[in-house]
Design an enzyme around this catalytic site. Structure first.
Site, PDB file in Angstrom:
ATOM      1  N   HIS B  24      50.151  32.878 -15.418  1.00 55.55           N
ATOM      2  CA  HIS B  24      48.776  32.534 -15.046  1.00 55.55           C
ATOM      3  C   HIS B  24      48.455  31.047 -15.168  1.00 55.55           C
ATOM      4  O   HIS B  24      47.287  30.665 -15.276  1.00 55.55           O
ATOM      5  CB  HIS B  24      47.765  33.313 -15.910  1.00 55.55           C
ATOM      6  N   HIS B  80      40.963  46.058 -12.677  1.00 55.81           N
ATOM      7  CA  HIS B  80      40.793  44.623 -12.971  1.00 55.81           C
ATOM      8  C   HIS B  80      41.158  43.853 -11.713  1.00 55.81           C
ATOM      9  O   HIS B  80      42.126  44.198 -11.038  1.00 55.81           O
ATOM     10  CB  HIS B  80      41.721  44.259 -14.144  1.00 55.81           C
ATOM     11  N   GLU B  82      42.025  40.595 -11.335  1.00 59.33           N
ATOM     12  CA  GLU B  82      42.879  39.408 -11.407  1.00 59.33           C
ATOM     13  C   GLU B  82      44.084  39.609 -10.473  1.00 59.33           C
ATOM     14  O   GLU B  82      44.602  40.732 -10.337  1.00 59.33           O
ATOM     15  CB  GLU B  82      43.335  39.176 -12.860  1.00 59.33           C
ATOM     16  N   ASP B  84      47.198  39.298 -10.383  1.00 56.80           N
ATOM     17  CA  ASP B  84      48.459  39.959 -10.735  1.00 56.80           C
ATOM     18  C   ASP B  84      48.321  41.486 -10.690  1.00 56.80           C
ATOM     19  O   ASP B  84      49.329  42.202 -10.726  1.00 56.80           O
ATOM     20  CB  ASP B  84      48.998  39.505 -12.100  1.00 56.80           C
ATOM     21  N   HIS B 147      39.932  41.688 -20.641  1.00 53.26           N
ATOM     22  CA  HIS B 147      39.560  40.348 -21.027  1.00 53.26           C
ATOM     23  C   HIS B 147      38.727  39.616 -19.994  1.00 53.26           C
ATOM     24  O   HIS B 147      38.455  38.424 -20.138  1.00 53.26           O
ATOM     25  CB  HIS B 147      40.831  39.550 -21.340  1.00 53.26           C
ATOM     26  N   ASP B 166      44.991  45.230 -18.811  1.00 52.54           N
ATOM     27  CA  ASP B 166      45.637  44.172 -19.598  1.00 52.54           C
ATOM     28  C   ASP B 166      45.667  44.477 -21.102  1.00 52.54           C
ATOM     29  O   ASP B 166      46.512  43.941 -21.820  1.00 52.54           O
ATOM     30  CB  ASP B 166      44.926  42.827 -19.359  1.00 52.54           C
ATOM     31  N   TYR B 194      50.917  37.826 -26.547  1.00 54.55           N
ATOM     32  CA  TYR B 194      49.979  38.162 -25.473  1.00 54.55           C
ATOM     33  C   TYR B 194      48.540  38.136 -26.005  1.00 54.55           C
ATOM     34  O   TYR B 194      47.643  37.549 -25.405  1.00 54.55           O
ATOM     35  CB  TYR B 194      50.324  39.549 -24.914  1.00 54.55           C
ATOM     36  N   HIS B 227      51.046  45.378 -18.232  1.00 54.04           N
ATOM     37  CA  HIS B 227      52.182  44.474 -18.444  1.00 54.04           C
ATOM     38  C   HIS B 227      53.074  45.046 -19.547  1.00 54.04           C
ATOM     39  O   HIS B 227      52.578  45.471 -20.593  1.00 54.04           O
ATOM     40  CB  HIS B 227      51.727  43.084 -18.904  1.00 54.04           C
TER      41      HIS B 227
END
Lengths: 52, 402
Positions: B24, B80, B82, B84, B147, B166, B194, B227
């Site tokens: 990121h 989410h 984001e 990824d 997050h 996440d 992480y 992840h």
């Protein structure tokens, strides 16, 4: 009146204040300092709107 | 990697990114990462999240292996936004034309801002909503600021499986899919790394969210982050307990000495301070900001009781490598830290004062005498002062952690 953070949805309730930022219970949203930010996401006071 | 059937009709269809090192744009991922996403075959076949855009082809291949060439996806859940996780969303929507795209209230705002769509069939699911897809039910719990504002957890009660996006993730590219199949210390290290670099500022939210999950008495026997390794059986409680521990940020008997240096004077001071800390029985990490990425330093700062920052004065300010670390560290809002500052200077010497102000701004408790500074080259007296500062911080650590 309660105010909602438009970024993360946190609700500022004057009855509880924001103890983590030394804001006493009973503090109205209008009386919060200008540099007060959302305790959850850090958004500025201008990102808040009155709760519907 | 091929799809893996996690439970009957529930498949991992994710991607292993073996080469990812820059996560990121701000954090290192030295062992790569994975983008986990999931497919539930049912009356309404449901895809939960996608993967990074560059892996679209592999994702489509995985989906075809489970669905068959002409298979359809009826619902897409976006936990989410984001990139990824939502990086292939537009392509999936265009290709499969799902009946519903399901996301949280904040997710809808983020989806509009990412994709600027006009006619997607979006269904907004606040906490407490549920949707039946046939044999399975999808229940949704918003996990705001865990997050991002849009973050959401999807729970399937019939399968006792939770898709947490996440939360509980780790950056680790592996051929294994489950945490109970890999080296445990490495797993814990990746989980802490992480958390320290991504989740840390939202620790109060983590505590509240875990408490409300406990109150809901969700029966979870498989916890699937987006992840790294998936957690099953006893590992579910292990991961929840770890997050509670992480969120408390209880300091260990450990100090990080992070410094930047020009002609090695500040570096020598760091080593002398370390001697004083070791005298008091403290475990020390000496970390040059030029040898260690800021995310690697942050992983060490995360469970340390004290952070001592050093930089020479450069053009009346802080050397840029240290300024970078301080900016990064402040954003992650570490709690319960002691601090001190040190550094050499040539003529004006403002830097140590500025470093101390940074520590105070991060609510670190500055340990008296608070700092050591020296003009040009340290002397024996300077080193003595440094050792004394290290001892003072060491005693303060003992007092703090008991």
């Amino acid at each position: 009146m309660r105010y909602v953070c438009e970024v993360c949805g946190y609700v500022y309730d004057p009855e509880t204040g924001d103890p983590d930022s030394d804001i006493q219970p009973g503090t109205t949203f209008e009386d919060l300092p200008d540099d007060w930010t959302c305790p959850i996401c850090g958004a500025p006071k201008s990102s808040f709107s009155p709760e519907e | 990697m091929k799809p893996v059937e996690l439970k009957k009709d529930i498949f991992w269809v994710g991607i292993v990114d073996w080469n990812k090192r820059n996560f990121h744009g701000y954090s290192r991922s030295p062992l790569g990462t994975t983008y986990n996403n999931f497919l539930i075959k049912d009356e309404k076949t449901t895809l939960i999240d996608t993967v990074e855009r560059e892996f679209l082809d592999e994702l489509l291949c995985n989906l075809a292996q489970v669905l068959g060439e002409d298979g359809k996806i009826d619902y897409v859940v976006v936990n989410h936004l984001e990139p990824d996780h939502a990086g292939c969303l537009k392509e999936i929507v265009d290709r499969y034309q799902p009946e519903k795209i399901i996301t949280s209230p904040m997710g809808e705002k983020a989806m509009k801002a990412h994709f600027h769509y006009t006619d997607w069939p979006v269904q907004v699911v606040p906490t407490g909503s549920e949707i039946s897809i046939g044999k399975h039910t999808l229940q949704f719990i918003e996990t705001r600021m865990l997050h991002w504002p849009d973050s959401m957890l999807t729970y399937v009660p019939e399968a006792k499986i939770a898709f947490s996006n996440d939360a509980f993730g780790q950056n680790w590219a592996t051929s294994e899919r489950f945490a109970d199949e890999v080296d445990r210390p490495t797993l814990e290290k990746r989980m802490a790394e992480y958390y320290a670099n991504i989740v840390l500022p939202y620790s109060p939210v983590v505590q509240k969210t875990l408490a409300s999950l406990t109150e809901m008495e969700l029966d979870i026997d498989m916890l699937c982050p987006d992840h790294g390794l998936l957690l099953r059986g006893e590992d579910v409680a292990f991961a929840m307990d770890k997050y509670m521990e992480f969120a408390r940020q209880e300091p260990k008997n450990k100090a990080v000495l992070a410094y930047d240096t020009m002609w090695h004077s500040t570096e020598k001071m760091a080593k002398a301070i370390a001697t004083g800390l070791v005298d008091e029985g403290v475990s020390v990490r000496i970390m040059d900001v030029k040898a260690n990425h800021h995310s690697e330093i942050m992983t060490e700062v995360f469970d340390a009781a004290a952070v001592l920052v050093g930089s020479p004065t450069h053009n009346n300010g802080i050397l840029p490598g240290m300024a970078n670390l301080l900016t990064y560290m402040k954003g992650l809002r570490p709690q319960n830290k002691l601090g001190a500052a040190f550094g050499s200077f040539g003529w004006s010497g403002e830097c140590v004062k500025q470093l101390t102000q940074w520590l105070k701004d991060m609510n670190f408790e500055v340990v008296e005498p608070g700092s050591v500074k020296v003009k040009h080259i340290p002397t024996h007296e300077t080193y003595q002062e440094c050792v004394e500062l290290g001892r003072a911080v060491g005693r303060a650590i003992k007092a703090k952690i008991g």
